[in-house]
Scaffold this motif. Sequence first.
Motif, mmCIF file in Angstrom:
data_model
loop_
_atom_site.group_PDB
_atom_site.id
_atom_site.type_symbol
_atom_site.label_atom_id
_atom_site.label_comp_id
_atom_site.label_asym_id
_atom_site.label_seq_id
_atom_site.Cartn_x
_atom_site.Cartn_y
_atom_site.Cartn_z
ATOM 1 N N UNK A 1 -26.640 69.242 30.822
ATOM 2 C CA UNK A 1 -25.479 70.100 31.066
ATOM 3 C C UNK A 1 -24.181 69.557 30.472
ATOM 4 N N UNK A 2 -24.272 68.572 29.589
ATOM 5 C CA UNK A 2 -23.055 68.015 28.993
ATOM 6 C C UNK A 2 -22.386 69.038 28.063
ATOM 7 N N UNK A 3 -21.053 69.014 28.067
ATOM 8 C CA UNK A 3 -20.236 69.900 27.234
ATOM 9 C C UNK A 3 -19.410 69.048 26.289
ATOM 10 N N UNK A 4 -19.350 69.468 25.016
ATOM 11 C CA UNK A 4 -18.553 68.760 24.020
ATOM 12 C C UNK A 4 -17.740 69.787 23.247
ATOM 13 N N UNK A 5 -16.428 69.636 23.272
ATOM 14 C CA UNK A 5 -15.519 70.576 22.603
ATOM 15 C C UNK A 5 -15.772 72.017 23.038
ATOM 16 N N UNK A 6 -16.000 72.182 24.334
ATOM 17 C CA UNK A 6 -16.147 73.515 24.892
ATOM 18 C C UNK A 6 -17.499 74.160 24.705
ATOM 19 N N UNK A 7 -18.467 73.454 24.086
ATOM 20 C CA UNK A 7 -19.792 74.009 23.842
ATOM 21 C C UNK A 7 -20.858 73.077 24.400
ATOM 22 N N UNK A 8 -22.018 73.619 24.824
ATOM 23 C CA UNK A 8 -23.130 72.745 25.234
ATOM 24 C C UNK A 8 -23.446 71.759 24.123
ATOM 25 N N UNK A 9 -23.674 70.504 24.482
ATOM 26 C CA UNK A 9 -23.768 69.450 23.478
ATOM 27 C C UNK A 9 -24.967 69.619 22.547
ATOM 28 N N UNK A 10 -26.025 70.309 23.026
ATOM 29 C CA UNK A 10 -27.213 70.511 22.200
ATOM 30 C C UNK A 10 -27.128 71.776 21.349
#
Length: 294
Positions: free
Chosen positions: A16-25
Amino acid sequence: MAGLALVSAAGLVLDDRILLGQPIWAKPLKFSLSFIAYGLSLAWMLSLLPGARARRVGWWAGTVLTAASVVEMVLITGQVIRGRRSHFNNATPFDTAVFRTMGLTVVVLWLAALLIAVLLLRARILDRATAWAVRLSSLIALAGAAVGFVMVVPTPEQLARPDSPTIGAHSVGVPDGGPGLPLTGWSTTGGDLRIAHFFGMHALQLVPLVLLVLAALAPRYARLADDRVRLRLVLVGAGSYAATFALLTWQALRGQPLLSPDATTLTAAAAIAALTLAGAALALRTPRRLELAA
């Protein structure tokens, strides 16, 4: 890439990690799906090359392109596992090294694709519509890939900070990571070069698709059975695609969101649509000497 797409899809569900507003995957999933389509299209185009020498050069170019793509995806996925940004990341020496290596692989990939485009331009493919569909689509795809080189140019704000944690951006006029469209993440508040990048690269699939549709319809519509008509329609389709790609690039560089075009952008889009319809109508006209013969 198909295997990585499955892993990335699972990552979207389990991580469930988010990076720059998007799911990281989301990034490795989008990139792997794009490479699947890209690889299948190139494999088909390489199969059209006549002569042992051209096939041998094409095989090596395709192998180099594949290796560069794999390295690119290993680096992107590695950064995802670390929870770090892959593109434009200048935060640590390691992140900088990763991004520079990715930049090198993209250059190698682009040069390999350029060599394949040159081979296709020189190849004597019997069906002229097919020949020009693969030639023009490969050239537009090269231009689409080249948009990526624009993204790595530092912004004025980054140049003012020698220790900036990021170098380059895909958004224009707004910071990366702001509000974006579902799935793609394309900016809804500013320009986004990823749109033209995506659209241009996938000319490799969409322009030949026009030809496949025309060939499928040929048994039902007599005019499409004429290879000259199909050739003219392919040229019109490729020209319209190239013009739309140029418009999307221009729109992004002006800091304008895709779904919020101004009057100038709408006028240009209307002109492209009108010219495409007029070109298609002219392409479908049966030569008078054929009408007289009938």
